[in-house]
Write an enzyme that holds these catalytic residues in place. Structure first.
Site, PDB file in Angstrom:
ATOM      1  N   ARG A   1      23.604  35.205  54.385  1.00 28.42           N
ATOM      2  CA  ARG A   1      23.220  34.821  53.032  1.00 28.42           C
ATOM      3  C   ARG A   1      23.944  33.514  52.697  1.00 28.42           C
ATOM      4  O   ARG A   1      25.176  33.494  52.588  1.00 28.42           O
ATOM      5  CB  ARG A   1      23.603  35.911  52.017  1.00 28.42           C
ATOM      6  CG  ARG A   1      23.307  35.468  50.597  1.00 28.42           C
ATOM      7  CD  ARG A   1      23.635  36.500  49.528  1.00 28.42           C
ATOM      8  NE  ARG A   1      23.351  35.902  48.232  1.00 28.42           N
ATOM      9  CZ  ARG A   1      24.180  35.875  47.199  1.00 28.42           C
ATOM     10  NH1 ARG A   1      25.357  36.470  47.254  1.00 28.42           N
ATOM     11  NH2 ARG A   1      23.839  35.252  46.091  1.00 28.42           N
TER      12      ARG A   1
ATOM     13  N   HIS B   1      22.920  28.949  43.460  1.00 33.39           N
ATOM     14  CA  HIS B   1      24.256  29.531  43.352  1.00 33.39           C
ATOM     15  C   HIS B   1      25.119  28.524  42.587  1.00 33.39           C
ATOM     16  O   HIS B   1      26.095  27.992  43.085  1.00 33.39           O
ATOM     17  CB  HIS B   1      24.819  29.865  44.731  1.00 33.39           C
ATOM     18  CG  HIS B   1      25.891  30.927  44.730  1.00 33.39           C
ATOM     19  ND1 HIS B   1      25.842  32.070  45.512  1.00 33.39           N
ATOM     20  CD2 HIS B   1      27.044  31.018  44.040  1.00 33.39           C
ATOM     21  CE1 HIS B   1      26.928  32.797  45.311  1.00 33.39           C
ATOM     22  NE2 HIS B   1      27.688  32.173  44.416  1.00 33.39           N
TER      23      HIS B   1
ATOM     24  N   GLU C   1      23.744  35.751  40.111  1.00 32.63           N
ATOM     25  CA  GLU C   1      24.560  36.111  38.947  1.00 32.63           C
ATOM     26  C   GLU C   1      24.266  35.300  37.687  1.00 32.63           C
ATOM     27  O   GLU C   1      25.149  34.580  37.179  1.00 32.63           O
ATOM     28  CB  GLU C   1      26.056  36.000  39.291  1.00 32.63           C
ATOM     29  CG  GLU C   1      26.490  36.893  40.437  1.00 32.63           C
ATOM     30  CD  GLU C   1      28.001  36.943  40.616  1.00 32.63           C
ATOM     31  OE1 GLU C   1      28.707  36.135  39.997  1.00 32.63           O
ATOM     32  OE2 GLU C   1      28.464  37.809  41.388  1.00 32.63           O
TER      33      GLU C   1
ATOM     34  N   ASN D   1      25.853  42.283  43.407  1.00 34.84           N
ATOM     35  CA  ASN D   1      27.213  41.876  43.750  1.00 34.84           C
ATOM     36  C   ASN D   1      28.160  42.828  43.051  1.00 34.84           C
ATOM     37  O   ASN D   1      28.112  42.970  41.824  1.00 34.84           O
ATOM     38  CB  ASN D   1      27.507  40.446  43.284  1.00 34.84           C
ATOM     39  CG  ASN D   1      26.712  39.409  44.064  1.00 34.84           C
ATOM     40  OD1 ASN D   1      26.032  39.740  45.046  1.00 34.84           O
ATOM     41  ND2 ASN D   1      26.795  38.156  43.635  1.00 34.84           N
TER      42      ASN D   1
ATOM     43  N   TYR E   1      32.186  43.976  42.583  1.00 35.89           N
ATOM     44  CA  TYR E   1      33.622  43.803  42.808  1.00 35.89           C
ATOM     45  C   TYR E   1      34.449  44.864  42.082  1.00 35.89           C
ATOM     46  O   TYR E   1      35.286  45.507  42.685  1.00 35.89           O
ATOM     47  CB  TYR E   1      34.070  42.391  42.382  1.00 35.89           C
ATOM     48  CG  TYR E   1      33.508  41.320  43.292  1.00 35.89           C
ATOM     49  CD1 TYR E   1      34.133  41.010  44.495  1.00 35.89           C
ATOM     50  CD2 TYR E   1      32.326  40.650  42.976  1.00 35.89           C
ATOM     51  CE1 TYR E   1      33.610  40.060  45.358  1.00 35.89           C
ATOM     52  CE2 TYR E   1      31.790  39.685  43.831  1.00 35.89           C
ATOM     53  CZ  TYR E   1      32.430  39.398  45.021  1.00 35.89           C
ATOM     54  OH  TYR E   1      31.913  38.465  45.878  1.00 35.89           O
TER      55      TYR E   1
ATOM     56  N   GLU F   1      27.020  40.831  47.731  1.00 35.33           N
ATOM     57  CA  GLU F   1      28.424  40.405  47.787  1.00 35.33           C
ATOM     58  C   GLU F   1      29.299  41.608  47.531  1.00 35.33           C
ATOM     59  O   GLU F   1      29.027  42.402  46.631  1.00 35.33           O
ATOM     60  CB  GLU F   1      28.760  39.356  46.712  1.00 35.33           C
ATOM     61  CG  GLU F   1      28.230  37.983  46.970  1.00 35.33           C
ATOM     62  CD  GLU F   1      28.614  36.986  45.878  1.00 35.33           C
ATOM     63  OE1 GLU F   1      29.670  37.167  45.226  1.00 35.33           O
ATOM     64  OE2 GLU F   1      27.845  36.045  45.665  1.00 35.33           O
TER      65      GLU F   1
END
Ligand code: FCB
Length: 472
Positions: free
Chosen positions: A85, A129, A174, A302, A304, A373
């Protein structure tokens, strides 16, 4: 649950055909900021303005992947990855954000795609991005509706020139972070602190996704999706969740996740979201929400960290507490003591990933999900033996991959996983201080050193299974 001998507690397998990759982004790794006619992006401008990025770092050189992409692709091949990616830099392809394609920019991505093809690595290309051409920012950036139309044009150029080699297109990375960090808080480019511009950006980013998805599909693009940063909102209380905490949970979830997920899945903005975040009705033209909610081929997630809420007094905060963004009286956000924090200050909580994957699969039954991610920063260093033994990252990956495998067994439609990141790189406002790579980059020499986590991840990829710890 049998599989390759691990000497530990067995393994948890992933389904056949699972996509295994690593992720990067153009501005974070490419360098070559003005090579071959590339135009400036908002991140070039932002990083060069004093005070915006720690240590005055910029992406001028970064990992020099613009020149070293062959080495990086060979590295991925040596780890056994089957997808990469990466993101396409809009100002390489259209230096001013509009008009004819700039051939040298397309040539670079064509060469990268050729190299991936030679190694049998499928391309997962992100169109945006965060590196908006500066010229478009000067004309209003994402606060201007026209930027969405420009983005669709750029997507069409990329599909025409590169579409035969791209397995999967991700329109945006995002949008929540673009709007919030870039337009509301100002910690990211373009560094605005303008709530109205941020709310407008939310709508125009989503519209850009929809228009680009149409342009890609018109050109028979393979799969088309979008990547959202998702933040499970957790309330830990004894028995049952009191009403005001449940209200706070719904508002926080709408602000962080629903504001993007609901329009994409259901064609409407969530009523629970704080009014200040919602795009004003005057900006939403007839048909916009249909454009935004056209079917996705997949959703990129994504992940985290989660957000924790509990009862508390925002006017009298305790240790590990902060004011809650939902502003419900008597509620605070906090960082539970028992959870590890990374050097970013981000909580480590793999169980929230399991919960998140099941929750999204419930909201979008049958929609293939990718983790686009997941990873952590750590204080990595080269030891006297020349190795980088990043035990914290190995532990993190093992726990999150286990959570992902368990989510699949429990019914989540997860079809692939991309670790963030292949390489240590330019971590936005933190510059090079924060290392996320499974491969260490010595920024002085550009030498790449695979860390212990690269070996661990490679073993998982080759076995298509994650080893469990004893007793797990
Ligand atoms: C995400 C970004 C990615 C990287 C990680 C750590 O929000 O998409 O570029 O910086 O955080």
């Amino acid at each position: 649950m049998t599989g390759p001998a691990t000497g530990l507690g067995g393994v948890l397998e992933f389904p056949p055909g699972f996509v295994w990759g690593a992720a990067t982004a153009a501005y974070q790794v490419e360098g070559a900021a003005s090579a071959d006619g590339k135009g400036p992006s908002v991140w070039d401008t932002f990083s060069h303005a004093p005070g915006n990025v720690r240590g005055g770092d910029t992406g001028d050189v970064a990992c020099d992947s613009y020149h070293r992409y062959r080495e990086d692709v060979a590295l991925m091949a040596s780890l056994g990855l089957n997808s990469y990616r990466f993101s396409i830099s809009w100002p390489r392809v259209q230096p001013g954000g509009r008009g004819a394609a700039h051939q040298p920019g397309l040539d670079y991505y064509r060469a990268l795609l050729d190299s991936l093809g030679e190694h049998g690595i499928a391309a997962t290309a992100t169109l945006y991005h965060w590196d908006l051409p500066q010229q478009l920012q000067d004309d209003g950036g994402w606060a201007a509706r026209d930027t969405a139309a420009r983005f669709a044009e750029y997507a069409a150029i990329c599909a025409d020139a590169l579409g035969d080699r791209v397995a999967r297109w991700i329109t945006l990375n995002e949008p929540q972070v673009v709007s919030n960090n870039g337009y509301r808080q100002g910690s990211h480019a373009p560094g605005l602190r303008d709530a109205d511009a941020a709310a407008a950006a939310t709508h125009h980013l989503l519209l850009a996704h929809g228009l680009a998805a149409q342009a890609l599909r018109d050109r028979r693009a393979a799969e088309v999706g979008i990547t959202l940063d998702m933040h499970p909102v957790r309330v830990l209380s004894g028995n049952g969740v009191p009403g005001h905490l449940e209200e706070a949970r719904l508002i926080t979830d709408a602000a962080l996740n629903g504001l993007y997920l609901q329009p994409l899945l259901h064609g409407r903005y969530p009523v629970q979201a704080p009014a200040a975040l919602l795009p004003p009705a005057a900006l939403i033209a007839d048909g916009d929400l249909d454009t935004i909610s056209q079917p996705l081929d997949f959703l990129g997630i994504n992940y985290y960290s989660p957000v924790f809420l509990r009862a508390g007094d925002p006017a009298d905060l305790r240790r590990n507490e902060e004011a809650a963004r939902c502003a419900v009286p008597g509620v605070v956000e906090y960082l539970p003591e028992r959870l590890e924090r990374t050097t970013m200050g981000w909580l480590v909580d793999a169980s929230a990933l399991h919960e998140l994957l099941l929750d999204v699969s419930k909201q979008a039954p049958g929609l293939p999900l990718y983790i686009t991610e997941n990873g952590r920063a750590a204080e990595d260093y080269v030891n006297p033996d020349g190795e980088v033994n990043d035990v914290e990252r190995v532990r993190y990956l093992r726990a999150h991959l286990e959570a992902a495998a368990r989510a699949i067994k429990d019914g989540a439609g997860l079809t692939g996983y991309f670790v963030w990141s292949l390489l240590d790189n330019f971590e936005w406002a933190w510059g090079y201080q924060k290392r996320f790579g499974i491969v260490f980059v010595d920024f002085g020499t550009q030498r790449r050193i695979p860390k212990s986590s690269a070996r661990f991840y490679s073993d998982v990829v080759r076995a298509n299974a994650v080893p469990l710890l004893p007793g797990a």
